[in-house]
Enzyme design. Structure first.
Site, PDB file in Angstrom:
ATOM      1  N   LEU A  21       0.816  -1.214   0.000  1.00  0.00           N
ATOM      2  CA  LEU A  21       0.000   0.000   0.000  1.00  0.00           C
ATOM      3  C   LEU A  21       0.850   1.263   0.000  1.00  0.00           C
ATOM      4  O   LEU A  21       0.450   2.270  -0.572  1.00  0.00           O
ATOM      5  CB  LEU A  21      -0.921  -0.005   1.220  1.00  0.00           C
ATOM      6  CG  LEU A  21      -2.003  -1.101   1.252  1.00  0.00           C
ATOM      7  CD1 LEU A  21      -2.792  -1.032   2.546  1.00  0.00           C
ATOM      8  CD2 LEU A  21      -2.940  -0.974   0.054  1.00  0.00           C
ATOM      9  N   THR A  29       3.726  -0.538   4.407  1.00  0.00           N
ATOM     10  CA  THR A  29       2.371  -0.992   4.699  1.00  0.00           C
ATOM     11  C   THR A  29       1.917  -1.927   3.593  1.00  0.00           C
ATOM     12  O   THR A  29       1.993  -1.586   2.413  1.00  0.00           O
ATOM     13  CB  THR A  29       1.407   0.200   4.827  1.00  0.00           C
ATOM     14  OG1 THR A  29       1.905   1.105   5.818  1.00  0.00           O
ATOM     15  CG2 THR A  29       0.021  -0.286   5.251  1.00  0.00           C
ATOM     16  N   LYS A  45       1.789  -3.410   8.914  1.00  0.00           N
ATOM     17  CA  LYS A  45       2.836  -2.389   8.849  1.00  0.00           C
ATOM     18  C   LYS A  45       4.138  -2.998   9.343  1.00  0.00           C
ATOM     19  O   LYS A  45       4.200  -3.579  10.431  1.00  0.00           O
ATOM     20  CB  LYS A  45       2.445  -1.179   9.683  1.00  0.00           C
ATOM     21  CG  LYS A  45       3.459  -0.044   9.631  1.00  0.00           C
ATOM     22  CD  LYS A  45       2.863   1.238  10.156  1.00  0.00           C
ATOM     23  CE  LYS A  45       1.806   1.778   9.221  1.00  0.00           C
ATOM     24  NZ  LYS A  45       1.329   3.108   9.612  1.00  0.00           N
ATOM     25  N   ASP A 142       1.049  13.366  13.208  1.00  0.00           N
ATOM     26  CA  ASP A 142       1.188  13.371  11.740  1.00  0.00           C
ATOM     27  C   ASP A 142      -0.172  13.545  11.065  1.00  0.00           C
ATOM     28  O   ASP A 142      -0.515  12.812  10.140  1.00  0.00           O
ATOM     29  CB  ASP A 142       1.852  12.070  11.281  1.00  0.00           C
ATOM     30  CG  ASP A 142       2.412  12.185   9.867  1.00  0.00           C
ATOM     31  OD1 ASP A 142       2.462  13.316   9.342  1.00  0.00           O
ATOM     32  OD2 ASP A 142       2.788  11.165   9.276  1.00  0.00           O
TER      33      ASP A 142
END
Length: 551
Positions: A21, A29, A45, A142
Site C-alpha cells: 500500500l 504498509t 505495517k 502526523d
C-alpha cells in the site's frame, strides 16, 4: 534495509500479502488477507529501523512491545482497530484493521476545494477522536489530508498512520550514529515538534487547522505561510465566517500556550457558529439557466352566473329549534344507555362473586398447585444458551491465538489434543469481561482452580482431547476478546530417573522381615528327632518343611 516482502508470501501461517500500500522512511504498509478470518482484508505495517546491530535489535523489540501496547489502548470506531504484533525473520510487524475508502488528499485532487460547511463537519467528526487519544496521553503527530480516510461504509473520517512507528524508529536512531529524523510533516506540524521533537495536544490541533485551510483553498501550506513574518495568510485565498476564521487562527498560533489546549475546547467553539447554508457537494459545476419564455395566456371570457332555483320543499333540519331538540334527545338517550350498560355489568360481577361456591378442599392443595405455576411461567422467557465448538490451531511454537467476539448467552469451546505432563498457559490480553474453564477428556475441570477464571497455568493430567470454554461475565452483553494458549512439553528426563532410586536397586524390600521368622519355623521341623509323644503333630509338621527347603 531489508527488501519488501513478495506478493503471495504468507506470514505466521495466516496473513497472505496481496500488495504494497505504501512505503516511507520508517515503515512499509501491506494489504493482506487473514486466512483465519475468512480472508478478511487487513493492513500489516513493517517497521524499518535504520540502525543495525545486536543492541539495536534488542532495543527495537523492547520499544516495539511498548508501542504495540499504546496502539492497543486506542479503541475507537474512527481509528483502525489494532489486532496483533509479531516478528518473523528479524522483521517487526503490526496488524491493523483495513479501512476501505479514499484519503482526503485523493478527494481534493479529484475534485474542487471543500466548502466551509464540509470542513466544519470534518472538524466536528475528528475532534472527539483526538479527545479520545489525548485523554490517554497519546499524540498523533502526523495529521494531514494523506492520513485521513473517508470510509466507504458511513463516509466518516478515519484517522490512520499514527506517528508511533516513526517515533519508534527515531528512538532507535538515537542509540546509533544516524541523525534522528523529526516525527511530523513539514508544513503541517508546528515548530516545537519539528525543531525539538516535543508534541502536545495543541500540536495535533495545529496540524488539524492546517489540514482544514488546505481543504478550503486547495493550496499547499508553503503557499499560505509568510516565513518573513511567521504568519498565515490563508484568508487571502478564501472568505469564511469571521468567527470560524478566528477559531482556525487560534489553532494556528505559533505559541503553543496561545492555542486551544484541548479538542473539547475547539468543539465548544464550533458549536457557537451559525449554520452555513451551502450545498452538500462542492465539486459539481454550476450552470446559469435562463427562465423559459412563457406564452401569454388569452383572457378568458367572463361567464354570467347561472341562477340556481331554490327547492320548494323545506326539511325539518332547517329549523334551529328542531336541531337543538334532536341533539338534546340524543345526548339524554346516550347517557341513559351508558348508565344502564354500566349498571348491568356491575350487577353481573356482583352476582358472579356471590354465586362462587365455598372452598371444599384443604388449602395446602391450592398452595401446591399455585407454586409450580409461578415458577414455571418465567422459564420460557429465558433465552437458551448457544454453544460454538472450534479447534485451536497452534503454530510451530505451540502457541495459539484467537481474536473473536462473544455475546451474553454464548459459550465458545476451543478443543485441542494434549499430552500427559504438558504445561498449559491460557490467558486473555484484556481480562475482565470474559472467563475460561479448562475441561479434561472426561469433561470435568482439570483441577479446582480451572473453572471460570481469567487466566490459568498448570500441567495436563492425561493424554486426550481437552476443551477450553470461553464465557462472558454476568451482565456483559457483548465483548471482544483475545485468547492466547501455549503448550509446553516439560523435560521428561527428570521424572523418569526418579523410579530408579538407589534404595529400590539395592532391593531393600527383598530382605522382608517376614522371612526372618522362617528359621524359628524350621526349628520345630528339625526338633522331631527327639520325638514327642504326640505322633499326629509329627505327621503334620513335615508339610511345611518342603516349603522351607524350597525357600
Amino acid at each position: 534495509m531489508q527488501p519488501p516482502i513478495f506478493v503471495g508470501t504468507i506470514l505466521q501461517n495466516r496473513y497472505q500479502i496481496i500488495k504494497i500500500l505504501g512505503q516511507g522512511g520508517f515503515a512499509r504498509t501491506y494489504l493482506a488477507e487473514d486466512q483465519r478470518r475468512f480472508n478478511e482484508p487487513c493492513a500489516i505495517k513493517e517497521l524499518i529501523p535504520n540502525a543495525t546491530g545486536a543492541f539495536s535489535w534488542e532495543k527495537a523489540q523492547e520499544l516495539f512491545q511498548q508501542e504495540a501496547e499504546i496502539l492497543y489502548q486506542m479503541q475507537h470506531r474512527q481509528i483502525p482497530q489494532f489486532r496483533e504484533r509479531f516478528q518473523e525473520d528479524q522483521r517487526l510487524f503490526l496488524v491493523q484493521e483495513y479501512i476501505g475508502g479514499k484519503t482526503y488528499r485523493e478527494l481534493l485532487d479529484q475534485g474542487s476545494s471543500f466548502t466551509e460547511k464540509e470542513v466544519v463537519s470534518l472538524l466536528k467528526n475528528l475532534l472527539p477522536v483526538l479527545e479520545h487519544i489525548h485523554s490517554r496521553g497519546i499524540i498523533h503527530r502526523d495529521i494531514s489530508p494523506e492520513n485521513l480516510i473517508q470510509r466507504e461504509s458511513d463516509r466518516l473520517p478515519v484517522l490512520i498512520d499514527f506517528g508511533v512507528v516513526k517515533e519508534l524508529a527515531t528512538k532507535l536512531q538515537l542509540g546509533s550514529e544516524i541523525i534522528p529524523t523529526p516525527v511530523g510533516k513539514l508544513g503541517y506540524s508546528p515548530a516545537e515538534q519539528m525543531q525539538t521533537g516535543r508534541a502536545y495536544p495543541s500540536s495535533d490541533l495545529y496540524a488539524l487547522a492546517v489540514t482544514a485551510i488546505v481543504l478550503l483553498t486547495k493550496k499547499q501550506p508553503q503557499e499560505m505561510y509568510d516565513e518573513t513574518r511567521a504568519t498565515w495568510k490563508w484568508e487571502q485565498f478564501i472568505q469564511v465566517d469571521p468567527q470560524f476564521a478566528r477559531i482556525l487562527n487560534k489553532m494556528l498560533n505559533s505559541v503553543p500556550s496561545d492555542r486551544y489546549q484541548s479538542a473539547n475546547e475547539v468543539n465548544q467553539a464550533l458549536l457557537s457558529l451559525t449554520p452555513v447554508n451551502s450545498p452538500e457537494v462542492s465539486n459539481l459545476q454550476t450552470l446559469a439557466v435562463a427562465p423559459a419564455a412563457v406564452a401569454p395566456t388569452p383572457p378568458t371570457p367572463k361567464k354570467s352566473p347561472v341562477a340556481i332555483p331554490e327547492p320548494n320543499t323545506r326539511s325539518i333540519l332547517d329549523s334551529p329549534i328542531a336541531v337543538a331538540a334532536i341533539s338534546t334527545a340524543v345526548v339524554v338517550l346516550a347517557g341513559v344507555g351508558s348508565w344502564a350498560l354500566v349498571s348491568s355489568i356491575r350487577n353481573q360481577s356482583r352476582e358472579r362473586e356471590t354465586v362462587l361456591p365455598p372452598q371444599t378442599f384443604p388449602s395446602p392443595v391450592i398452595s401446591q398447585t399455585a407454586t409450580p405455576t409461578l415458577e414455571v411461567s418465567p422459564s420460557p422467557t429465558v433465552s437458551e444458551p448457544i454453544i460454538y465448538s472450534k479447534k485451536l490451531a497452534f503454530n510451530s511454537s505451540n502457541i495459539a491465538t484467537v481474536d473473536s467476539k462473544i455475546k451474553t448467552n454464548e459459550t465458545v469451546q476451543y478443543t485441542f489434543f494434549g499430552q500427559e505432563g504438558q504445561q498449559i498457559s491460557a490467558s486473555f490480553i484484556q481480562a475482565g469481561e470474559v472467563v475460561l474453564t479448562i475441561l479434561a477428556p472426561n469433561r470435568e475441570p482439570i483441577d479446582i482452580t480451572a473453572r471460570e477464571i481469567p487466566a490459568y497455568q498448570g500441567i495436563l493430567p492425561v493424554t486426550g482431547k481437552y476443551i477450553i470454554q470461553v464465557t462472558p461475565v454476568a451482565g456483559i452483553l457483548e465483548s471482544q476478546y483475545n485468547l492466547t494458549v501455549k503448550l509446553q512439553s516439560l523435560p521428561v528426563i527428570t521424572p523418569t530417573s526418579t523410579p530408579t532410586q538407589t534404595p529400590k536397586e539395592g532391593k531393600t524390600p527383598n530382605p522382608i522381615p517376614t522371612q526372618i521368622p522362617l528359621p524359628p519355623l524350621n526349628e520345630p521341623t528339625v526338633i522331631p528327632t527327639p520325638g514327642d509323644s504326640k505322633t499326629p503333630f509329627i505327621e503334620l509338621t513335615p508339610t511345611p518343611t518342603p516349603d522351607a527347603t524350597k525357600l
